[in-house]
Design an enzyme around this catalytic site. Structure first.
Site, short mmCIF file in Angstrom:
data_model
loop_
_atom_site.label_atom_id
_atom_site.label_comp_id
_atom_site.label_asym_id
_atom_site.label_seq_id
_atom_site.Cartn_x
_atom_site.Cartn_y
_atom_site.Cartn_z
CE LYS A 120 -6.04 9.37 8.12
NZ LYS A 120 -6.57 8.26 8.93
CG ASP A 173 -1.83 5.49 5.24
OD1 ASP A 173 -1.78 4.45 5.91
OD2 ASP A 173 -2.87 5.88 4.67
CE LYS A 226 -2.95 2.63 3.17
NZ LYS A 226 -3.55 2.64 4.53
NE ARG A 259 -10.63 -0.69 4.29
CZ ARG A 259 -11.12 -0.81 5.51
NH1 ARG A 259 -12.29 -1.41 5.71
NH2 ARG A 259 -10.47 -0.32 6.55
CG ASP A 312 -5.33 8.62 4.69
OD1 ASP A 312 -6.14 9.27 3.99
OD2 ASP A 312 -5.66 7.71 5.46
#
Length: 462
Positions: free
Chosen positions: A241, A252, A229, A315, A234
């Site tokens: 966030k 990330d 990933k 994901r 992010d």
């Protein structure tokens, strides 16, 4: 980067200071056998048989001194037994008074890691360890270098490490080992890898999303895929966030750092495999064209995904990459991802939540983790929770409501994109050490990297 090859050398009788190792069961007898000046020094330095404790032992001259250090078990050294000494001893050359450092060579090296891109820090000079097992040096150095690669990539701020820089790192790796590297972006990415494109489409110029692929090895060898990933930053997207949650989001892309380092180990060891490395590289940003909560996303596999949370983006990009990996009929797929906070709540930072869809692979991976003292913790791919991924308007959702079993449902989401019957391991790693331990500084960290490499080595070159 630290030159680890300089820090570990074959013992040819060269001048070196001596390190005496003791443990709780041998400490008293060792102390009784020492000359008075050593007993006095031990008492003055208040040395007790507790972990990582050490003391300087005077010799006949001012510069003629040695070291005593306490370890857990003198007969079974761990990778971290000499790590504290590797951090704290004065610059110089050292050897054990008895026996060989064995696995403890690794911690000696990684203790001397420094991230110096933005400030100078030589760590007090070079501390060299001698060993009578020269055959172990090359691979130990490679493992330390791979660990440092993971740390360097994760520690680098997102302003200096975006998708283009991940691409450059993989191209450098490919050039080093004679591999082929390809990059898919733009209209082709939007058409063929729509989830990768959707997650990264809001990033600015020069930070566009892409899928980076590396191919290496000989036709006819077993084909394996390693997927990482690569979310270089992010923000959470439109489901943004809070500041505290965004603070460490440079990490990330930690899954891609692990995948890149593992691919490098495979190629450096010339394992008899046909390697396929895939890194979907994006930045999850906020702008007028950011993907939205409620959007239904197409996927490479043909499934549709209702995007119920733009902060569950990892994901999504992995789904497209795993689908691509499966199209080449690999006999094994391993993916790394800094995927869920749920895994950290359950297991803390040190234990990677590991999901494995094959009992033989699970046994091999666990044996490798135990052999390397590089722990993993197997979690269930619990079929009954698959219903949590149901959507009213699409084939599945990316983030089920309620928050139950978050690491499990994320793994079940990924499973939808892995070909049925293909052995697959998914490692939900933290990628960050919140506080320092000997040989393991605060900051970016490799988890289960040595375990994964040992598993591949045992499986294909054992």
């Amino acid at each position: 980067m630290t030159d680890y090859a300089k820090l570990l050398k074959a013992d040819n009788g060269q001048s070196a200071r001596t390190i005496h190792l003791v443990d709780k069961s041998t400490f008293d007898d060792w102390l009784k056998a020492q000359p008075q000046r050593h007993r006095t020094a031990v008492a003055a330095q208040k040395l007790t048989p507790t972990g990582y404790a050490s003391a300087i032992l005077p010799g006949d001259g001012a510069e003629d001194w040695s070291v005593v250090s306490v370890v857990a078990n003198v007969d079974a050294l761990s990778p971290w037994c000499l790590a504290k000494l590797g951090e704290t001893l004065p610059e110089g050359t050292y050897r054990l008074a008895e026996g060989e450092p064995g696995p403890a060579m690794f911690g000696w090296l990684t203790a001397q890691y420094r991230f110096t891109r933005y400030k100078d820090d030589n760590g007090g000079g070079e501390r060299v360890l001698l060993t009578g097992e020269p055959a172990r040096i090359e691979e130990t150095v490679r493992l330390a270098e791979a660990t440092a690669k993971v740390r360097d990539l994760i520690n680098t701020p997102a302003g200096d490490l975006g998708p283009a820089q991940l691409e450059a790192a993989i191209k450098d790796l490919g050039e080093t080992h004679g591999a082929t590297v390809g990059v898919i972006q733009g209209r082709e990415l939007e058409r063929d890898y729509p989830m990768i494109h959707a997650v990264g489409q809001a990033a600015g110029e020069g930070r566009e999303p892409r899928l980076i692929e590396l191919e290496w090895g000989r036709d006819g060898d077993p084909r394996i895929a390693i997927v990482g990933k690569g979310v270089c930053f992010d923000s959470g997207g439109l489901d943004i966030k809070p500041a505290a949650g965004m603070k460490l989001m440079k990490k990330d892309m930690g899954g891609s750092a692990h995948a890149i380092a593992l691919a490098g180990l495979v190629m450096a060891a010339r394992l008899p495999v046909r390697l396929h490395l895939l890194v979907p590289a994006v930045e999850n940003s906020v702008s007028g064209n950011a993907f939205r909560p409620g959007d239904v996303l197409r996927t490479r596999k043909g499934l549709t995904v209702e995007n119920t949370n733009t902060d569950a983006e990892g994901r999504l990009i992995l789904g497209d990459a795993l689908a691509k990996a499966g199209e080449s009929n690999p006999e094994l797929i391993v993916d790394f991802a800094t995927l869920t906070g749920a895994a950290r709540v359950a297991l803390g930072p040190d234990l990677p939540a590991t999901f494995i869809r094959d009992e033989d692979l699970a046994s091999q991976f666990q044996a490798a983790a135990d052999a390397e003292s590089d722990p993993i913790w197997r979690m269930p791919l619990w079929d009954a929770y698959d219903e949590m991924l149901k959507s009213d308007i699409a084939d599945l959702v990316n983030a089920p409501e309620g928050g139950f079993a978050g690491a499990v449902t994320a793994a079940l989401f990924l499973r939808r994109f892995v070909p049925e019957g293909t052995p697959w391991a998914h490692l939900d790693v933290f990628g960050w050490r919140p506080s320092a331990k000997p040989g393991r500084p605060k900051g970016g960290e490799a988890y289960a990297l040595r375990a994964a490499y040992r598993m591949l080595k045992d499986r294909y070159d054992g």
